[in-house]
Design an enzyme around this catalytic site. Structure first.
Site, PDB file in Angstrom:
ATOM      1  N   TRP A 104       0.828  -1.216   0.000  1.00  0.00           N
ATOM      2  CA  TRP A 104       0.000   0.000   0.000  1.00  0.00           C
ATOM      3  C   TRP A 104       0.853   1.253   0.000  1.00  0.00           C
ATOM      4  O   TRP A 104       0.551   2.225  -0.686  1.00  0.00           O
ATOM      5  CB  TRP A 104      -0.996  -0.038   1.168  1.00  0.00           C
ATOM      6  CG  TRP A 104      -1.839  -1.279   1.083  1.00  0.00           C
ATOM      7  CD1 TRP A 104      -1.772  -2.370   1.894  1.00  0.00           C
ATOM      8  CD2 TRP A 104      -2.810  -1.592   0.072  1.00  0.00           C
ATOM      9  NE1 TRP A 104      -2.654  -3.329   1.451  1.00  0.00           N
ATOM     10  CE2 TRP A 104      -3.296  -2.883   0.346  1.00  0.00           C
ATOM     11  CE3 TRP A 104      -3.317  -0.907  -1.040  1.00  0.00           C
ATOM     12  CZ2 TRP A 104      -4.262  -3.513  -0.435  1.00  0.00           C
ATOM     13  CZ3 TRP A 104      -4.280  -1.523  -1.829  1.00  0.00           C
ATOM     14  CH2 TRP A 104      -4.742  -2.804  -1.529  1.00  0.00           C
ATOM     15  N   ASP A 173      -2.005   6.521   6.045  1.00  0.00           N
ATOM     16  CA  ASP A 173      -3.052   5.600   5.605  1.00  0.00           C
ATOM     17  C   ASP A 173      -3.341   4.673   6.774  1.00  0.00           C
ATOM     18  O   ASP A 173      -2.536   3.800   7.100  1.00  0.00           O
ATOM     19  CB  ASP A 173      -2.551   4.812   4.396  1.00  0.00           C
ATOM     20  CG  ASP A 173      -3.570   3.788   3.911  1.00  0.00           C
ATOM     21  OD1 ASP A 173      -4.631   3.644   4.541  1.00  0.00           O
ATOM     22  OD2 ASP A 173      -3.288   3.121   2.891  1.00  0.00           O
ATOM     23  N   LYS A 197     -12.673  -1.926   6.720  1.00  0.00           N
ATOM     24  CA  LYS A 197     -11.969  -2.857   7.596  1.00  0.00           C
ATOM     25  C   LYS A 197     -12.440  -2.679   9.043  1.00  0.00           C
ATOM     26  O   LYS A 197     -13.119  -3.542   9.574  1.00  0.00           O
ATOM     27  CB  LYS A 197     -10.463  -2.689   7.435  1.00  0.00           C
ATOM     28  CG  LYS A 197     -10.014  -3.055   6.004  1.00  0.00           C
ATOM     29  CD  LYS A 197      -8.581  -2.732   5.731  1.00  0.00           C
ATOM     30  CE  LYS A 197      -8.231  -2.802   4.257  1.00  0.00           C
ATOM     31  NZ  LYS A 197      -8.181  -4.163   3.708  1.00  0.00           N
TER      32      LYS A 197
END
Lengths: 362, 362
Positions: A104, A173, A197
């Site tokens: 990511w 993030d 999530k």
């Protein structure tokens, strides 16, 4: 009404609290006496106004955010944020700093490069397959921001302490660990998270931005790519992802009222992760893949003695009502994602199954 | 389980078919034996794969699309498309043509200008307050595309025939009338629609793109702003708005199986609009605002003798279970949005109330 629910260890979209699902179901045909479903109410109505304001206020309360922060809901997931961040927060003639801790982070770095920014990757754990969180690195005091990924779903690592970047604003993030633990937001210029999530379903990112960062937005950007557009209109310049924001609000209510806030949420999350890591560490059959001091409380990655056994493990677990245990397709192995809504009883059930599987095949 | 449902005349988010809401409710805790809610299933699972493939196939079938078209789901609504279109479909050294029929066209034009494109507005109905659809105009044969808004929610106008642009690809914002009638897609390079009016809840746009248009996407664009990113990954480069796509699939199933396809859907929509316009035309109390030959089948805009009466009308209607009749805040007056899911019985109820109100106050 319901069949057999499984224990859901998916990495995202992921488990939601059962009470939240029941509440959604119970009011799906008539939202609070409106005579409409939440899927049908206008975003310009008092009903939805109450929803989005509540979601913002609950986020403020749980994270103890001051008035210097805005809470926004922006469609497109974390992936759209990868490009919006350098577009909005980059500063002319100044570099942007990134720490690379995996897939990511790598994607976030790529999007900054596409924007033509002067990207400095000041630290990386690529040398050991992203199995740890870098510790010793120097942040460029002239950098517009320092970006890092707080939790890495694929390799199962997590920052236990955030980097000290002095006056350089942190940008993170937090898709996979937002609202899983208390947080001091002060050093952060921007925190973002795809909701699917820890805090809701897919369809929106939550963006927490410090107000001084809004001064950086260049005038020439497309309207929908400016943070100012969302900040000025309470995330309703255009129609937001109403169902996603509504579900997030219910999850935040659950964290606040059922769990009792973020300290308690973290305690539960620590207990779940400790149980599972302790079990793995005493086993000669299962083996954790992340370095111990960098282990994630959210995504527990592990291997079995060989790939054939891993395949059987995942398949047999599903038959026993334990779903989503396959590792990310890019790395293989196994992974148990144990976000906020995956309870102690799910982890206990998993450990029971693991013990049994080891006994049979070990 | 349910309270009193209202007749929902909101402009969007708007009514959904009751059968669709019931289906969502019935499987909300356990999606097709998965043991998970649709809000929880992984977008990489066979369950969601089936959902998105079904939504694409139903769209193809209903609109009779050939293999030369892709059906994509992109977050951010029509508003994000306003900037993605010139970014992706603009061609170096060639102008882009727009027809301006109101607020949404104006916004689309603004975003093309922000991109620095050579924007030619080749026709506009601004001279008469956007109360009609322009008829005589010349399209520049060198234009990269011709953009128009097929239905204008605020002013209540709609294109009954699409413009003939020769070889110049048509690009249309069909947010408020997509899948309300059959369509010959051949002249279109791209059709886009925020889902929250005729085909689903908010949270995703449907984008139908002719494959040759994908060759235009410049390499240097941010990954999430390239149509190719979505086309190459069946809209799953990153996590899509799963709940929105799922609901769209159910609405498309309803159009196909309950209504019987788009010809029948159009017949119902024509009947609803005719009834309502005929009623307005015979009344000396209610007055339509759009020119007759440009009237929308989706958004019926009308005025009462004065604003005080309009306010009373909207308030009393809501008490009678008729919601969302207030005109857009930018123009005032009244508006009945009668999209696919707002049935004949809702229009009959509205007309009954209008007749009664006129009798009392006229």
């Amino acid at each position: 009404m319901m069949g057999k629910r499984i224990h859901n260890f998916n990495a995202g979209p992921a488990a939601l609290p059962f009470e939240v699902l029941e509440e959604i179901q119970s009011e799906l045909l008539d939202y609070k006496g409106s005579g409409m479903s939440i899927l049908e109410v206008s975003h310009r109505s008092k009903w939805f106004d109450d929803v989005i304001n509540s979601a913002v206020e609950r986020t403020r309360k749980l994270l103890n955010l001051g008035e210097d922060f805005e809470v926004l809901f922006i469609q497109g997931g974390a992936s759209l944020q990868f490009c919006m961040i350098p577009m909005n927060l980059g500063l002319k003639g100044r570099p942007v700093n990134y720490v690379n801790t995996g897939t990511w982070s790598t994607k976030a770095i790529k999007e900054a490069e596409i924007q033509g920014k002067d990207v400095n990757v000041i630290a990386s754990s690529e040398d050991k397959g992203f199995s740890y969180i870098p510790e010793d690195f120097a942040v460029d005091g002239n950098a517009a921001y320092l970006h890092f990924t707080s939790n890495n779903t694929i390799k199962g690592t997590q920052w236990s302490r955030f980097p000290d970047a002095g006056d350089v604003p942190l940008v993170s993030d937090m898709s996979s660990d937002i609202l899983s633990r208390p947080l001091d937001a002060a050093p952060f210029g921007l925190i973002y998270a795809g909701a699917q999530k820890n805090i809701g379903p897919s369809g929106t990112a939550m963006v927490i931005i410090r107000k001084d960062m809004l001064d950086r937005t260049p005038d020439h950007l497309p309207t929908m790519l400016k943070y100012t557009t969302f900040a000025e209109k309470n995330s309703m310049f255009n129609t937001p992802a109403c169902m996603a924001v509504y579900t997030i609000d219910l999850v935040l209510k659950w964290i606040d009222e059922r769990i009792g806030g973020l300290q308690k949420m973290e305690a539960v999350n620590r207990e779940k992760a400790s149980m599972l890591y302790d079990f793995i560490d005493q086993s000669h059959f299962f083996r954790g893949t992340a370095e111990k001091e960098s282990r994630s409380l959210m995504n527990v990655t592990f291997r079995l003695p060989n790939e054939a056994l891993e395949k059987e493990f995942v398949a047999e677990a599903l038959e026993e009502g334990l779903g989503g245990l396959k590792g990310h397709r890019s790395v293989g192995g196994c992974r148990a994602s144990i976000y906020n809504a995956t309870g102690l009883e799910a982890v206990r059930a998993l450990m029971g199954f693991m013990a049994e599987f080891e006994k049979k095949r070990g």
